[in-house]
Design a protein around this motif. Structure first.
Motif, PDB file in Angstrom:
ATOM      1  N   VAL A   1       0.852  -1.202   0.000  1.00 49.07           N
ATOM      2  CA  VAL A   1       0.000   0.000   0.000  1.00 49.07           C
ATOM      3  C   VAL A   1       0.882   1.245   0.000  1.00 49.07           C
ATOM      4  O   VAL A   1       1.642   1.485   0.951  1.00 49.07           O
ATOM      5  CB  VAL A   1      -0.946   0.058   1.227  1.00 49.07           C
TER       6      VAL A   1
ATOM      7  N   THR B   1       0.681   4.873   0.458  1.00 53.58           N
ATOM      8  CA  THR B   1      -0.271   5.898   0.918  1.00 53.58           C
ATOM      9  C   THR B   1       0.021   7.254   0.272  1.00 53.58           C
ATOM     10  O   THR B   1      -0.882   8.069   0.117  1.00 53.58           O
ATOM     11  CB  THR B   1      -0.265   6.027   2.461  1.00 53.58           C
TER      12      THR B   1
ATOM     13  N   GLN C   1      -7.085   3.931   4.821  1.00 55.03           N
ATOM     14  CA  GLN C   1      -5.864   3.110   4.893  1.00 55.03           C
ATOM     15  C   GLN C   1      -6.052   1.962   5.884  1.00 55.03           C
ATOM     16  O   GLN C   1      -5.588   0.842   5.648  1.00 55.03           O
ATOM     17  CB  GLN C   1      -4.670   4.006   5.256  1.00 55.03           C
TER      18      GLN C   1
ATOM     19  N   CYS D   1      -7.721  -1.118   4.517  1.00 57.92           N
ATOM     20  CA  CYS D   1      -6.945  -2.003   3.630  1.00 57.92           C
ATOM     21  C   CYS D   1      -6.712  -3.379   4.247  1.00 57.92           C
ATOM     22  O   CYS D   1      -6.380  -4.321   3.522  1.00 57.92           O
ATOM     23  CB  CYS D   1      -5.588  -1.369   3.274  1.00 57.92           C
TER      24      CYS D   1
ATOM     25  N   LEU E   1      -0.380  -6.526   5.296  1.00 53.73           N
ATOM     26  CA  LEU E   1       0.004  -5.339   4.518  1.00 53.73           C
ATOM     27  C   LEU E   1       1.445  -4.898   4.744  1.00 53.73           C
ATOM     28  O   LEU E   1       1.968  -5.029   5.857  1.00 53.73           O
ATOM     29  CB  LEU E   1      -0.872  -4.138   4.921  1.00 53.73           C
TER      30      LEU E   1
ATOM     31  N   MET F   1       2.707  -1.197   4.365  1.00 52.97           N
ATOM     32  CA  MET F   1       2.168   0.127   4.056  1.00 52.97           C
ATOM     33  C   MET F   1       3.258   1.171   4.226  1.00 52.97           C
ATOM     34  O   MET F   1       3.855   1.293   5.280  1.00 52.97           O
ATOM     35  CB  MET F   1       0.991   0.419   4.991  1.00 52.97           C
TER      36      MET F   1
END
Ligand code: DC
Length: 239
Positions: free
Chosen positions: A52, A54, A138, A141, A147, A149
């Motif tokens: 991810v 951001t 977020q 997710c 994740l 991130m």
């Protein structure tokens, strides 16, 4: 008990309880051009986690503001656009899975990297209501699984309860060289200052984060340090 309720310690404790048995989140924060994206992708690929970015989410909103001719210096107008934004959070397959925001079904992959969007994004990212919306999105997710991130406030603000926090940095000269090799001439010192001095969720080293200065390290070496540390913590029962 009543005195403890809603204190930062209480909120942290509650989040921690909620995350027992929930997906693992590796928070990768750091300065610009410290290798967050490259390393986050390498770690996601090696561990089979969802990547991810951001920063791309903030960039997508900044691009949308430009498309809709919203004044990015007008925090109220930016917050209003964000509130009405009909975006979709999706997870796409590829070399590794990655989560992203779509605008009318479209991911503006190239458009979010233009100089115009790069100049607009710090203004959009400084709006507190935008940050609240991004944090919620977020955190959503985790519905996609474990994740990796990357961002500026993941370990401090978005997932403060995670046991897997990393902070990447490198000497300014080295980071400037890295950006130049990508064909980008950017005042990184000014960007770092803006990111770390804004009021809403500034760039900071999260409590308990593993700090890696990778000025003299390749991305293979940096990601190996992160993967080793994650595996060590998992073997010790963290997460
Ligand atoms: O990592 P990047 O250059 O794509 O980030 C774009 C901008 O968004 C940058 O100004 C920092 C900001 N940002 C942020 O404030 N918080 C995040 N979690 C990620 C990015």
């Amino acid at each position: 008990m009543a005195r403890f309720a809603n204190t930062p310690a209480w909120i942290f404790f509650r989040l921690k309880l909620e995350t027992l048995n929930s997906p693992i989140v590796i928070a990768l924060d750091g300065t610009s051009a410290s290798g967050k994206s490259t390393n986050a992708k390498l770690v996601a690929q090696a561990l089979g986690y969802v990547y991810v970015d951001t920063g791309a989410m903030y960039r997508t909103l900044a691009w949308h503001c430009l498309q809709k001719k919203v004044d990015i210096h007008d925090a109220k107008a930016v917050a209003a656009l964000c509130r009405q934004w009909k975006t979709k959070l999706v997870c796409v397959e590829g070399e590794f899975r990655s989560a992203r925001l779509l605008v009318d079904g479209y991911f503006p992959e190239k458009e979010i990297r233009t100089a115009q969007t790069s100049a607009a994004v710090p203004h959009v990212a400084a709006v507190p209501k935008v940050r609240d919306w991004m944090k919620k999105t977020q955190r959503d997710c985790v519905k996609f699984g474990n994740l990796v991130m990357e961002g500026r406030d993941i370990g401090t603000n978005v997932f403060p309860e995670t046991d897997f926090k990393f902070y990447l940095d490198a000497h300014l000269d080295e980071r400037t060289k890295r950006r130049a090799s990508e064909g980008v001439d950017e005042n990184l010192a000014a960007r770092d200052q803006r990111d770390s001095q804004r009021k809403a969720a500034p760039l900071m080293i999260a409590l308990g984060a593993t700090v890696i200065n990778n000025s003299q390290m390749s991305s293979a070496e940096t990601s190996a340090v992160i993967i080793k540390e994650v595996r060590r913590k998992l073997a010790a029962g963290g997460g």
